[in-house]
Design an enzyme around this catalytic site. Structure first.
Site, mmCIF file in Angstrom:
data_model
loop_
_atom_site.group_PDB
_atom_site.id
_atom_site.type_symbol
_atom_site.label_atom_id
_atom_site.label_comp_id
_atom_site.label_asym_id
_atom_site.label_seq_id
_atom_site.Cartn_x
_atom_site.Cartn_y
_atom_site.Cartn_z
ATOM 1 N N ASP A 53 0.873 -1.169 0.000
ATOM 2 C CA ASP A 53 0.000 0.000 0.000
ATOM 3 C C ASP A 53 0.917 1.227 0.000
ATOM 4 O O ASP A 53 2.098 1.140 0.338
ATOM 5 C CB ASP A 53 -0.874 -0.039 1.257
ATOM 6 N N ASP A 77 -1.619 -0.681 5.889
ATOM 7 C CA ASP A 77 -1.858 -0.139 7.233
ATOM 8 C C ASP A 77 -3.286 0.336 7.478
ATOM 9 O O ASP A 77 -3.677 0.547 8.613
ATOM 10 C CB ASP A 77 -0.929 1.052 7.480
#
Length: 725
Positions: free
Chosen positions: A444, A624
């Site tokens: 990500d 996250d």
């Protein structure tokens, strides 16, 4: 006062029952709030002190690890009261569902295992003391007395402590299957039965100490395994706890707070600034900006006005909004995401560890061998049951899967310790085995490779006068770009200009009057500027040309080294982000990614992971945010930084404790070494059995010798595991 005598037992306990019922009455409310901005001991003190000052609050305790506060208060105190109180001292707070969270905190099985472990340990120590006296030379009546005392201590202790193994073995035997607990249970039961027989016959040897030691050490391993799994609580439950439990619904001209379950499609709800969206819907009135970073990863807040589509979980930033409900409760996008995570978790749980695979082959072989030994020696000895049973038990003990059971935990413990020293926490027992198989890494962007906080990049381009006006306007807003601008400008020693008529225009920016002129800070279109490709906010003073303040998100420490090292290992790298294409492409080119995808929704990330898996790839996902949770759960193995949201940390198998990303590449190397050690341990266990089993089969090993040999094999396996440190 004398106690009244009741006519029957039921009457005599009635007053006690009434008192118990009164004790169960609700006398206080338990409120759980998420505190995403607390980060130190000073924050804990400030939050607890402020809450405990409030009338009606009995206690408040902050958990810094989970970033939550638990509040005990009078029943009429609401979560909104507490949220407003904390907002007054600068802390963002969101209500969590205490009922859902309480269910995950209950750990009956852990307490049960710990209690059985304590009983087994206490009994083992006492029986060991008696055994030492026997080994020291106690004979005849003294030896028999010690053996009987050992039996009195050991048999009830084993009957209680070994129940987890007995229950597990019985449950698979009922369906005509075998698992590791079947030979363990048989070894314990036969050792006890043989010892009891020897004691009744005034025999020289009893093995109650061996049976208790076996039970104690196996329970210790079972408890450690349980604790590892308990840490990995369900991410789906954590996501469900993020849902807002109540909403303000319009009933005529009045606003009434109702549970989410009472909302229906078409209802109108009010969402205040700072509140989380309780439903999926369409804005019918009001203008504001929405923080969608939890769901999409998009760092820049988006405009929301009439006809804008909103989703549950988004945060309303600046103005009140009226929303027509299109989906509530189980139909919302947030709930669908929780379902997606739950499905991915159940898929991952089907992964079978190397130890389980080995046990599937090993357990049937052990029983067959022991049975053949008993039958064979019955034939050879002419029906000597005592001798045949002794040899059969020796075979069972010597082949007891202790070395096999230790082969994986010993290595995992050593590898986990090494990774912990490098700043990585292993949460799942099979995570290392899965990490060793990885050939594709998906990252990500925001909050993972970058720090996730915008920073002003062109401060030096402005005149002091412009900065003073910008600072005064920015200080009046809680918009992320305004907060970043105010922090940077005030940090440069600039004093704010004196403004009048200061007001925030929801969805657009901040407006005021300065020296008789209108000044604005906000969106490009609102101040007459043309929006550029970079994240920016714009300042206009009077009729002058707008000024552009640009922002950038900084690379996380060690991110470039981690990506380069993984590439050197031959991994295929992919960057998937919900952020805008320009920002994603720029970072992908800078770090040298093979592929990149921008503006990806949470479902898109999970689908991409599943597509890669179906093509045969073993994917490591590093993320996250809430928008990464489904992808983290769907990946073969997953890692999240400690700064990640609770739900993302729970969904991941490994947590990166520090801010430095560079240990990431080392983790895959250690995982491969750990898998090699596990396979070596299996080879040691197999070699030990190849030598020891024939000795036991031919009757050259007593149960005591078998127990010593079994211990030697376990120690060898443990020493081999320590080579990994």
């Amino acid at each position: 006062m004398c106690a009244q005598i009741a006519a029957c037992p039921a009457c005599s306990v009635a007053p006690s029952a009434e008192e118990l019922a009164k004790m169960n009455e609700v006398v206080e409310a338990r409120i759980m709030l998420s505190l995403p901005t607390v980060h130190c001991a000073a924050c804990i003190t400030a939050v607890e002190r402020e809450l405990e000052r409030a009338t009606g609050v009995h206690s408040a305790r902050v958990n810094l690890t989970l970033k939550r506060v638990s509040i005990e208060a009078d029943p009429d105190i609401t979560a909104d009261d507490m949220t407003e109180l904390l907002a007054g001292i600068g802390y963002e707070a969101h209500e969590l569902d205490a009922g859902t969270l309480r269910a995950t905190e209950t750990d009956k099985r852990g307490r049960e295992l710990l209690m059985r472990l304590a009983v087994a340990g206490f009994a083992m120590m006492n029986v060991m003391l008696l055994s030492i006296s026997v080994w020291a030379g106690a004979e005849s009546a003294t030896r028999d007395l010690f053996h009987w005392i050992s039996a009195i201590i050991a048999l009830p202790a084993i009957a209680f402590s070994a129940q987890p193994f007995f229950r597990s073995a019985w449950s698979v035997l009922k369906v005509r299957r075998l698992n590791m607990d079947v030979p363990i249970s048989l070894a314990i039961l036969l050792a006890c039965a043989l010892s009891l027989y020897e004691v009744t016959q005034s025999g020289e040897h009893a093995y109650f100490d061996a049976a208790l030691s076996l039970t104690f050490f196996l329970l210790a391993g079972r408890y450690l395994d349980h604790r590892t799994r308990a840490i990995a609580r369900s991410a789906a439950e954590e996501l469900a706890a993020l849902e807002v439990p109540r909403a303000e619904r319009f009933e005529g001209d009045e606003l009434v707070t109702v549970p989410i379950a009472e909302l229906a499609v078409g209802d109108l709800v009010r969402v205040k600034p700072g509140g989380r969206m309780p439903v999926d819907g369409v804005v019918t009135d009001g203008q504001s900006e929405l923080d969608r970073s939890l769901l999409t990863g998009e760092t820049v807040p988006v405009y929301a006005g009439p006809d804008s589509v909103v989703s549950a979980g988004e945060v309303n930033l600046t103005g009140p909004l009226t929303v027509r409900v299109t989906a509530a409760g189980e139909d919302t996008s947030l709930h669908r995401m929780a379902d997606l995570v739950a499905m991915a978790e159940s898929s991952k749980n089907r992964y079978t560890s190397l130890a389980d695979k080995a046990a599937g082959i090993y357990a049937p072989g052990v029983h067959l061998l022991s049975f053949l030994a008993f039958v064979g020696w019955m034939v050879i000895s002419g029906g000597d049951v005592r001798l045949s049973l002794n040899i059969a038990v020796a075979v069972l003990i010597i082949t007891c899967p202790c070395a096999l059971g230790l082969a994986v935990p010993a290595v995992t413990t050593a590898a986990s310790g090494r990774l912990f020293r490098r700043g990585m926490l292993i949460k799942d027992a099979t995570a290392l085995e899965r990490l060793a198989e990885v050939d594709t890494v998906v990252f990500d962007k925001t909050g993972t490779l970058t720090e996730g906080a915008p920073e002003l990049t062109n401060l030096e381009e402005f005149k002091p006068r412009d900065l003073q006006v910008a600072l005064a306007l920015a200080q009046a807003s809680s918009h992320p770009l305004a907060v970043s601008l105010a922090t940077a400008v005030s940090g440069a020693g600039v004093e704010p200009a004196g403004l009048s008529d200061l007001c925030e225009v929801p969805g657009y920016g901040v407006e005021a009057t300065w020296n008789g002129e209108t000044v604005r800070l906000g969106r490009a279109a609102w101040v007459g500027a043309k929006a550029g490709p970079q994240t920016a906010t714009y300042l206009q003073i009077g009729t002058a040309d707008p000024l552009e303040f640009t922002f950038a998100d900084h690379l996380r420490e060690g991110a470039d080294k981690a990506v380069a090292a993984l590439k050197e290992q031959g991994m295929k790298l992919l960057l998937i982000s919900g952020d805008a294409p320009v920002a994603v492409e720029k970072l992908a080119r800078r770090l040298g990614f093979d592929e990149w995808v921008a503006e990806a929704l949470p479902e898109d990330k999970a689908k991409r992971i599943n597509a890669l898996t179906q093509k045969g790839a073993r994917v490591l996902m590093v993320g996250d945010g809430l928008n990464d949770t489904a992808a983290l759960a769907a990946a073969h193995v997953s890692i999240s930084p400690a700064s990640a949201l609770d739900a993302a940390r729970v969904a991941s198998d490994i947590v990166l404790l520090g801010s430095d990303m560079s240990p990431l590449a080392e983790a895959t190397v250690i995982a491969r070494k750990a898998t090699r050690r596990i396979k070596e341990n299996f080879a040691i266990a197999a070699g030990y059995n190849a030598i020891a089993v024939p000795i036991a089969l031919f009757g050259f090993a007593t149960p005591l010798m078998a127990a010593l040999a079994m211990s030697a094999s376990s120690i060898t396996v443990s020493l081999n595991a320590l080579r990994l440190r």
